[in-house]
Write a protein that holds these residues in place. Structure first.
Motif, PDB file in Angstrom:
ATOM      1  N   CYS A  87       0.819  -1.194   0.000  1.00 46.35           N
ATOM      2  CA  CYS A  87       0.000   0.000   0.000  1.00 46.35           C
ATOM      3  C   CYS A  87       0.853   1.242   0.000  1.00 46.35           C
ATOM      4  O   CYS A  87       0.390   2.301   0.298  1.00 46.35           O
TER       5      CYS A  87
ATOM      6  N   HIS B 125      -5.470   0.082   8.915  1.00 42.07           N
ATOM      7  CA  HIS B 125      -4.159  -0.254   9.491  1.00 42.07           C
ATOM      8  C   HIS B 125      -4.095   0.154  10.958  1.00 42.07           C
ATOM      9  O   HIS B 125      -3.319  -0.415  11.732  1.00 42.07           O
TER      10      HIS B 125
ATOM     11  N   ALA C 280      -5.720  -5.098   6.823  1.00 48.85           N
ATOM     12  CA  ALA C 280      -6.247  -3.790   6.405  1.00 48.85           C
ATOM     13  C   ALA C 280      -7.321  -3.958   5.329  1.00 48.85           C
ATOM     14  O   ALA C 280      -8.327  -3.239   5.321  1.00 48.85           O
TER      15      ALA C 280
ATOM     16  N   HIS D 264      -8.991   0.833   3.725  1.00 49.50           N
ATOM     17  CA  HIS D 264      -7.818  -0.027   3.924  1.00 49.50           C
ATOM     18  C   HIS D 264      -6.764   0.748   4.722  1.00 49.50           C
ATOM     19  O   HIS D 264      -6.214   0.228   5.692  1.00 49.50           O
ATOM     20  N   GLU D 265      -6.500   1.972   4.316  1.00 45.63           N
ATOM     21  CA  GLU D 265      -5.472   2.769   5.009  1.00 45.63           C
ATOM     22  C   GLU D 265      -5.861   3.027   6.454  1.00 45.63           C
ATOM     23  O   GLU D 265      -5.042   2.886   7.365  1.00 45.63           O
TER      24      GLU D 265
ATOM     25  N   GLU E 211      -1.287  -6.304   5.589  1.00 39.34           N
ATOM     26  CA  GLU E 211      -2.054  -5.874   4.405  1.00 39.34           C
ATOM     27  C   GLU E 211      -3.393  -6.616   4.336  1.00 39.34           C
ATOM     28  O   GLU E 211      -4.426  -6.031   4.000  1.00 39.34           O
TER      29      GLU E 211
END
Ligand SMILES: [Zn+2]
Length: 559
Positions: free
Chosen positions: A21, A393, A423, A389-390, A420
């Motif tokens: 990412c 984390h 996330a 997704h970010e 990953e």
């Protein structure tokens, strides 16, 4: 129960070191290096003109535009200066990494080959492991022009030269042939004085005082080689509607030592609306953490709410940023002392993402998603999946339950793949949870699931060997086994079962968080080995995509 502080800023810093990412977003879209014929190792074996033309065509050409109408007159003027500065940096990068690129271009008649040199900023195909495509140029020097071509590793190791490891110096030879260190601000003094002057002009007209501070310190940095004060100032700037990333930044071009940084520039306009939405979602992180579908002891850590994650429209990519594949996100600064003092910032580049969505994801979905669900492939869903997704984390667990240390220490080489994968799946969990809270349009949640599935096809179409590729396959196989989607054998297309998808997302979330919290390396590896392979039916579908000539990346029209 101990509550361990866990800020999203730290989580994002952590993410910065992970594949999948960060700046390797490009490899996810990259053609396989195996495309080079086996045994093709002689320097002069270059592709035929027709093959080069096909390689050019594999880059979809897109314009780079953004709405500037909401900006002040001063900010628009500043953008003009920053674009001028960016173009100087672009030319500087050509000289820095290749040398006389115009001289090379003047020797080439074939228009496709000339175009391909421009895309690659040199005669080596970046997406094909730097394979040469101009006869007679030979292999790319691993050290580019950061070191003398005839320097050996032994000579470099033996040299007692202050600054030889600096990211902001080149190594050259003096008249007697001895190695010397030359700072960038000396080697590139002419260009850097021009760039610094433009940054000062932009500082005088920009609306945000903190942005102006950053620009002035950045101008100093370009002329002194001391970038840290400007990196600190960049992190202190939070509200400017425009931004610029400019200077020597990433060290991927130095394939000899990974020390020397290449010049690049991004000129950016902030997406105020999305950035505000993200801040609002961040307020829900503690509740989202409490709501994770896993036993309480795996969700005892508290996420912070101080994310520095924002969305931008890119107006310009110059230099290193524009060579080969185009990144869709920036994670900076790289200076670890600044990261410790100020955290780091992630910038998602919305219009570049949109271009890749339109030219790559949609054609893949047209081939592989059931026709009844293709209407659910939307840019909003794609963008949300990436953004969540970010944010995701920052959720979950960073320290193992046995108190022996971090998940990273326990899972070693599996850390990135699990982080990953976590996330990805918690991003989907967040979307469902925020829908339940009324923060997202509940009618559109199913778009996120279908678009997520198409996103997996995009990510693994050239192979699933990377950490994020393996995480993608684990998710795919685990969700598939639970009936979250099914393949129609007659049409070779895939269809999501939304009710089962929701249950399977929760089950996979619990599985990954448990493996991370237990820090059980053997169990984590066994799970990865069990689920991490591309199944034969999917591989056949991915192979069939090749005939469709879907672009591998984009090239920007920005003159
Ligand atoms: Zn990530």
């Amino acid at each position: 129960m101990s509550i361990r502080p866990l800020t999203l800023a730290i989580a994002l810093t952590f993410a910065a070191g992970l594949p999948g990412c960060t700046r390797e977003a490009p490899p996810a879209d990259s053609a396989p290096t195996a495309a080079a014929p086996a045994g093709d190792t002689t320097a002069d074996a270059v592709p035929a003109p027709a093959e080069i033309a096909a390689k050019v065509a594999a880059y979809a050409e897109v314009p780079l535009t953004a709405d500037l109408s909401h900006l002040s007159e001063g900010d628009r003027q500043a953008i003009d200066y920053l674009l001028q500065a960016g173009r100087i940096v672009d030319a500087l990068f050509r000289r820095q990494v290749y040398g006389d690129l115009d001289g090379l271009l003047s020797t080439i008649d074939d228009p496709a080959t000339r175009r391909f040199v421009e895309i690659n900023y040199g005669p080596w195909d970046i997406l094909d492991d730097h394979r040469p495509f101009v006869a007679g140029v030979g292999p790319r020097p691993p050290g580019a022009r950061f070191y003398p071509a005839d320097m050996t590793k032994e000579e470099f190791a033996a040299a007692d030269l202050p600054g030889k490891d600096s990211p902001y110096t080149i190594i050259a030879r003096d008249e007697a042939g001895a190695l010397v260190v030359v700072p960038y601000h000396v080697e590139f003094a002419d260009e850097l004085h021009q760039v610094a002057a433009l940054l000062l002009k932009a500082a005088d007209v920009a609306s945000d005082p903190k942005f102006a501070d950053y620009l002035r310190l950045r101008a100093d940095a370009l002329l002194s080689g001391d970038y840290q004060p400007s990196d600190m100032a960049w992190m202190d700037m939070k509200d400017s509607p425009i931004d610029v990333v400019i200077g020597p930044i990433e060290s991927y071009q130095d394939q000899l030592y990974g020390l020397k940084t290449a010049f690049e520039a991004f000129v950016l306009v902030k997406d105020i609306e999305w950035s505000a939405r993200l801040q609002r979602f961040a307020q829900h992180l503690p509740a989202l953490q409490r709501g994770l579908p896993v036993e309480d002891r795996y969700k005892a850590e508290m996420p912070g709410t101080d994310a520095d994650l924002n969305a931008y429209f890119a107006l310009y990519y110059g230099g290193d940023a524009n060579a080969g594949a185009k990144t869709i996100a920036i994670n900076l600064p790289n200076d670890e002392e600044v990261q410790l003092a100020k955290g780091s910032r992630r910038l998602q580049l919305e219009n570049t993402m949109r271009a890749k969505f339109d030219t790559i994801l949609v054609p893949i979905a047209d081939a592989l998603i059931d026709p009844s669900q293709r209407g659910r492939i939307t840019f909003d869903a794609f963008f949300e999946n990436v953004m969540f997704h970010e944010v995701a984390h920052g959720l979950g667990i960073k320290n193992t339950l046995d108190g022996r240390g971090t998940v990273r220490e326990a899972l070693t080489d599996l850390t990135a793949s699990y982080e990953e994968g976590k996330a990805d799946i918690l991003g989907l969990y967040m979307i469902g949870a925020l829908g339940g809270m009324g923060e997202l349009d509940a009618d559109k949640l199913d778009d996120n699931y279908v678009t997520f599935l198409a996103g997996i096809f995009r990510s693994v179409r050239f192979g699933a060997g990377s950490a994020h590729g393996q995480a993608n396959m684990v998710a795919f196989n685990f969700l598939h086994e639970r009936g979250a989607f099914a393949r129609n054998a007659a049409s070779g297309t895939w269809r999501v079962d939304f009710a089962k998808m929701r249950e399977a997302v929760d089950a996979l979330s619990a599985k990954i968080l448990t493996l991370q919290g237990d820090g059980d390396y053997e169990a984590a590896r066994a799970f990865r080995d069990q689920y991490g392979k591309v199944p034969a039916a999917l591989q056949a579908d991915l192979d069939a995509l090749a005939a469709r000539e879907i672009p591998v990346d984009i090239v920007l029209r920005q003159d």
